[in-house]
Design a protein around this motif. Structure first.
Motif, PDB file in Angstrom:
ATOM      1  N   GLY A 180       3.470   9.232   4.983  1.00  0.00           N
ATOM      2  CA  GLY A 180       3.286   8.162   5.960  1.00  0.00           C
ATOM      3  C   GLY A 180       3.403   8.554   7.408  1.00  0.00           C
ATOM      4  N   MET A 208       0.850  -1.193   0.000  1.00  0.00           N
ATOM      5  CA  MET A 208       0.000   0.000   0.000  1.00  0.00           C
ATOM      6  C   MET A 208       0.880   1.236   0.000  1.00  0.00           C
ATOM      7  N   PRO A 220       2.295   5.054   0.760  1.00  0.00           N
ATOM      8  CA  PRO A 220       2.192   5.828   1.995  1.00  0.00           C
ATOM      9  C   PRO A 220       0.949   6.692   1.989  1.00  0.00           C
ATOM     10  N   THR A 221       0.317   6.771   3.153  1.00  0.00           N
ATOM     11  CA  THR A 221      -0.831   7.652   3.315  1.00  0.00           C
ATOM     12  C   THR A 221      -0.605   8.509   4.529  1.00  0.00           C
ATOM     13  N   GLY A 233       0.134   7.700   9.766  1.00  0.00           N
ATOM     14  CA  GLY A 233      -0.003   6.333  10.251  1.00  0.00           C
ATOM     15  C   GLY A 233       1.027   5.990  11.301  1.00  0.00           C
ATOM     16  N   THR A 234       2.269   6.441  11.091  1.00  0.00           N
ATOM     17  CA  THR A 234       3.342   6.171  12.052  1.00  0.00           C
ATOM     18  C   THR A 234       3.024   6.768  13.419  1.00  0.00           C
ATOM     19  N   ASN A 268      -3.502   1.968   8.483  1.00  0.00           N
ATOM     20  CA  ASN A 268      -2.066   1.672   8.519  1.00  0.00           C
ATOM     21  C   ASN A 268      -1.523   1.650   9.941  1.00  0.00           C
ATOM     22  N   ARG A 304      -0.135   5.185  15.228  1.00  0.00           N
ATOM     23  CA  ARG A 304       0.194   3.916  15.883  1.00  0.00           C
ATOM     24  C   ARG A 304       0.943   4.167  17.187  1.00  0.00           C
TER      25      ARG A 304
END
Length: 243
Positions: free
Chosen positions: A174, A1, A3-4, A177-178, A214, A181
């Protein structure tokens, strides 16, 4: 996928007022959750008891710095006199304003921040500081005491997250998402009574929804909130190491 990222973040449901019950939507874990409508007296006692513990959200400002793949990160509770110009500038970015609806004079953002800062502590606005640079705005909130709780089967100590990435240069690579999380893990580490972290990004904000996916969140349901149709995203403690 590919990067979002979270370009515009997730705007809060207007409030805050305690959630007095839930209106169950299809696909919202009916097998795991009782759809109870709690009396106002119970909610009041719950808030009073939590307040006696000094902080409904377990002292977000003391959670400390964490290591992430993007660098050292920590949440710093907002101080209007210091942070208002920066946050108001972010809110006037068209990509952010589309979802947060706080574009305009600084007083709009100030009112939004002070409603939380002078409230009962169920929502804490924070700057996200990455390697010493403020680069994102967060709201950590007690979802079971938020208006959101009227729209899904809330559980005690559910903790909600709102996020916007401030600088356009930090979007699309990205980071959302990083950091989602990392912050969800931080919530679960620092709030042992919390079994899950929730979020409700606008369904139109596909980058935000993808960033939550993600980050190990699962899509639970579509929910109709007063200001938007949202994707209810959930990160469960029980499977945090599997997703």
């Amino acid at each position: 996928m590919p990067p979002t990222d979270v370009s515009a973040g997730t705007a809060r449901v207007p409030g805050p007022t305690p959630g007095t019950g839930t209106s169950q939507s299809s696909g919202t874990d009916a097998e795991e959750t009782l759809d109870l409508r709690l009396p106002e007296e119970f909610i009041a006692l719950r808030v009073e008891a939590d307040a006696a513990d000094d902080d409904l959200l377990d002292r977000v400002g003391d959670w400390g710095r964490i290591r992430t793949p993007a660098g050292a990160f920590h949440l710093v509770p907002v101080r209007c006199e210091r942070d208002l110009p920066l946050i108001s500038g972010w809110m006037n970015d068209p990509a952010v304003a589309e979802f947060w609806e706080l574009a305009g004079p600084r007083t709009l953002t100030e009112d939004h921040l002070r409603a939380q800062l002078t409230g009962d502590g169920r929502s804490v606005p924070c700057l996200g500081v990455l390697d010493g640079t403020p680069m994102s705005y967060w709201e950590i909130y007690q979802a079971d005491l938020d208006p959101l709780a009227r729209h899904y089967p809330a559980r005690p100590h559910d903790t909600g997250i709102h996020l916007l990435i401030g600088d356009v240069d930090d979007r699309g690579r990205g980071l959302g998402g990083t950091l989602l999380r990392a912050v969800a893990d931080l919530v679960l580490d620092k709030r042992p009574a919390c079994a899950r972290v929730v979020a409700e990004p606008d369904l139109r904000n596909t980058r935000s929804v993808a960033a939550f996916l993600n980050a190990g969140f699962r899509f639970s349901a579509e929910v109709d909130l007063p200001a938007k149709r949202a994707a209810l995203m959930v990160r469960d403690r029980s499977v945090r190491d599997l997703l």
